[in-house]
Motif scaffolding. Structure first.
Motif, PDB file in Angstrom:
ATOM      1  N   THR A  96       0.858  -1.189   0.000  1.00  0.00           N
ATOM      2  CA  THR A  96       0.000   0.000   0.000  1.00  0.00           C
ATOM      3  C   THR A  96       0.893   1.236   0.000  1.00  0.00           C
ATOM      4  N   ALA A  97       0.460   2.288  -0.678  1.00  0.00           N
ATOM      5  CA  ALA A  97       1.243   3.527  -0.729  1.00  0.00           C
ATOM      6  C   ALA A  97       1.471   4.072   0.678  1.00  0.00           C
ATOM      7  N   LEU A  98       2.632   4.680   0.864  1.00  0.00           N
ATOM      8  CA  LEU A  98       3.014   5.229   2.155  1.00  0.00           C
ATOM      9  C   LEU A  98       3.531   6.647   1.966  1.00  0.00           C
ATOM     10  N   ALA A  99       2.944   7.597   2.699  1.00  0.00           N
ATOM     11  CA  ALA A  99       3.412   8.982   2.692  1.00  0.00           C
ATOM     12  C   ALA A  99       4.003   9.299   4.053  1.00  0.00           C
ATOM     13  N   MET A 100       5.227   9.815   4.042  1.00  0.00           N
ATOM     14  CA  MET A 100       5.906  10.246   5.267  1.00  0.00           C
ATOM     15  C   MET A 100       5.961  11.767   5.228  1.00  0.00           C
ATOM     16  N   ILE A 101       5.279  12.394   6.171  1.00  0.00           N
ATOM     17  CA  ILE A 101       5.056  13.840   6.148  1.00  0.00           C
ATOM     18  C   ILE A 101       5.714  14.470   7.379  1.00  0.00           C
ATOM     19  N   VAL A 102       6.506  15.510   7.147  1.00  0.00           N
ATOM     20  CA  VAL A 102       7.113  16.262   8.240  1.00  0.00           C
ATOM     21  C   VAL A 102       6.573  17.684   8.157  1.00  0.00           C
ATOM     22  N   VAL A 103       5.991  18.154   9.271  1.00  0.00           N
ATOM     23  CA  VAL A 103       5.417  19.498   9.330  1.00  0.00           C
ATOM     24  C   VAL A 103       6.215  20.306  10.349  1.00  0.00           C
ATOM     25  N   ARG A 104       6.739  21.448   9.898  1.00  0.00           N
ATOM     26  CA  ARG A 104       7.466  22.334  10.811  1.00  0.00           C
ATOM     27  C   ARG A 104       6.488  23.194  11.598  1.00  0.00           C
ATOM     28  N   ALA A 105       6.979  23.836  12.635  1.00  0.00           N
ATOM     29  CA  ALA A 105       6.156  24.697  13.492  1.00  0.00           C
ATOM     30  C   ALA A 105       5.504  25.827  12.705  1.00  0.00           C
ATOM     31  N   ASP A 106       6.165  26.308  11.640  1.00  0.00           N
ATOM     32  CA  ASP A 106       5.594  27.393  10.837  1.00  0.00           C
ATOM     33  C   ASP A 106       4.573  26.892   9.819  1.00  0.00           C
ATOM     34  N   GLY A 107       4.296  25.579   9.809  1.00  0.00           N
ATOM     35  CA  GLY A 107       3.298  25.005   8.907  1.00  0.00           C
ATOM     36  C   GLY A 107       3.865  24.502   7.597  1.00  0.00           C
ATOM     37  N   ASP A 108       5.107  24.844   7.274  1.00  0.00           N
ATOM     38  CA  ASP A 108       5.740  24.338   6.056  1.00  0.00           C
ATOM     39  C   ASP A 108       5.903  22.832   6.210  1.00  0.00           C
ATOM     40  N   LYS A 109       5.711  22.098   5.118  1.00  0.00           N
ATOM     41  CA  LYS A 109       5.814  20.648   5.221  1.00  0.00           C
ATOM     42  C   LYS A 109       6.530  20.063   4.019  1.00  0.00           C
ATOM     43  N   THR A 110       6.990  18.857   4.218  1.00  0.00           N
ATOM     44  CA  THR A 110       7.580  18.088   3.135  1.00  0.00           C
ATOM     45  C   THR A 110       6.995  16.686   3.190  1.00  0.00           C
ATOM     46  N   ILE A 111       6.816  16.090   2.015  1.00  0.00           N
ATOM     47  CA  ILE A 111       6.198  14.766   1.928  1.00  0.00           C
ATOM     48  C   ILE A 111       7.082  13.869   1.086  1.00  0.00           C
ATOM     49  N   LEU A 112       7.359  12.684   1.610  1.00  0.00           N
ATOM     50  CA  LEU A 112       8.029  11.635   0.857  1.00  0.00           C
ATOM     51  C   LEU A 112       6.979  10.574   0.576  1.00  0.00           C
ATOM     52  N   LEU A 113       6.813  10.195  -0.695  1.00  0.00           N
ATOM     53  CA  LEU A 113       5.751   9.264  -1.065  1.00  0.00           C
ATOM     54  C   LEU A 113       6.321   8.039  -1.765  1.00  0.00           C
ATOM     55  N   ALA A 114       5.992   6.880  -1.222  1.00  0.00           N
ATOM     56  CA  ALA A 114       6.252   5.610  -1.912  1.00  0.00           C
ATOM     57  C   ALA A 114       4.911   5.207  -2.521  1.00  0.00           C
ATOM     58  N   ALA A 115       4.736   5.421  -3.823  1.00  0.00           N
ATOM     59  CA  ALA A 115       3.441   5.248  -4.474  1.00  0.00           C
ATOM     60  C   ALA A 115       2.965   3.795  -4.489  1.00  0.00           C
ATOM     61  N   ASN A 116       3.869   2.849  -4.616  1.00  0.00           N
ATOM     62  CA  ASN A 116       3.558   1.420  -4.553  1.00  0.00           C
ATOM     63  C   ASN A 116       2.301   1.065  -5.346  1.00  0.00           C
ATOM     64  N   ALA A 117       1.269   0.541  -4.675  1.00  0.00           N
ATOM     65  CA  ALA A 117       0.048   0.073  -5.356  1.00  0.00           C
ATOM     66  C   ALA A 117      -0.677   1.184  -6.112  1.00  0.00           C
ATOM     67  N   ASN A 118      -0.489   2.452  -5.716  1.00  0.00           N
ATOM     68  CA  ASN A 118      -1.132   3.553  -6.439  1.00  0.00           C
ATOM     69  C   ASN A 118      -0.738   3.572  -7.911  1.00  0.00           C
ATOM     70  N   ASP A 119       0.445   3.074  -8.224  1.00  0.00           N
ATOM     71  CA  ASP A 119       0.942   3.086  -9.602  1.00  0.00           C
ATOM     72  C   ASP A 119       0.716   1.771 -10.341  1.00  0.00           C
ATOM     73  N   ALA A 120       0.032   0.835  -9.732  1.00  0.00           N
ATOM     74  CA  ALA A 120      -0.128  -0.511 -10.321  1.00  0.00           C
ATOM     75  C   ALA A 120      -1.426  -0.628 -11.114  1.00  0.00           C
ATOM     76  N   TRP A 121      -1.564   0.168 -12.166  1.00  0.00           N
ATOM     77  CA  TRP A 121      -2.777   0.163 -12.987  1.00  0.00           C
ATOM     78  C   TRP A 121      -2.544  -0.631 -14.261  1.00  0.00           C
ATOM     79  N   SER A 122      -3.415  -1.586 -14.487  1.00  0.00           N
ATOM     80  CA  SER A 122      -3.376  -2.350 -15.734  1.00  0.00           C
ATOM     81  C   SER A 122      -4.396  -1.750 -16.702  1.00  0.00           C
ATOM     82  N   ALA A 123      -4.349  -2.186 -17.955  1.00  0.00           N
ATOM     83  CA  ALA A 123      -5.339  -1.730 -18.938  1.00  0.00           C
ATOM     84  C   ALA A 123      -6.749  -2.089 -18.478  1.00  0.00           C
ATOM     85  N   GLY A 124      -6.907  -3.257 -17.868  1.00  0.00           N
ATOM     86  CA  GLY A 124      -8.220  -3.666 -17.355  1.00  0.00           C
ATOM     87  C   GLY A 124      -8.714  -2.771 -16.238  1.00  0.00           C
TER      88      GLY A 124
END
Length: 138
Positions: A96-124
């Motif tokens: 399953t896709a996993l997002a690792m999110i870090v939010v600073r005190a000022d609200g700025d954030k960064t996201i690392l995403l392992a898309a995994n199953a999100n990218d597993a689309w077949s023609a069907g």
């Protein structure tokens, strides 16, 4: 699905989100202490479907999760508010896709995403999603 009933179709990402708060960004090679771990279902499509249901709009989620233990946790929120999950596919051999999110005190954030199953689309899968969308056209 009938044309006279409003429904939100949310097609796309379904993730397990791991979010923490940090006072600052770490430097290269640095281990930085963080706090306030939040572990919850997320992803743009799953979040939209969840919020639509919370606002009283019917919602159908279309996407993929893996065949791992994160899948059920990821779908817990949408299931709890009665999002239609009949078009969410568990993809064998995928995480399953996993997002690792870090939010600073000022609200700025960064996201690392392992898309995994999100990218597993077949023609069907694409054809099946197109049929769901077509069934909702007036």
């Amino acid at each position: 699905m009938t044309a006279d009933v409003a429904i939100l179709l949310a097609l796309g990402s379904i993730n397990l989100d791991l979010q923490v708060r940090a006072e600052r960004w770490p430097g290269p090679g640095e281990t930085l202490q963080v706090h306030d771990l939040l572990r919850t279902g997320g992803g743009k499509a799953a979040n939209r479907a969840f919020l639509a249901r919370r606002l009283g709009v019917r919602a159908c989620l279309i996407g993929h999760v893996g065949d791992d233990d994160f899948a059920e946790e990821t779908l817990r929120g949408p299931r709890a508010v009665d999002v239609d999950l009949s078009h969410v596919t568990r993809v064998a051999g995928q995480a399953t896709a996993l997002a690792m999110i870090v939010v600073r005190a000022d609200g700025d954030k960064t996201i690392l995403l392992a898309a995994n199953a999100n990218d597993a689309w077949s023609a069907g899968d694409v054809e099946a999603a197109a049929q769901v969308v077509s069934a909702c056209e007036p």
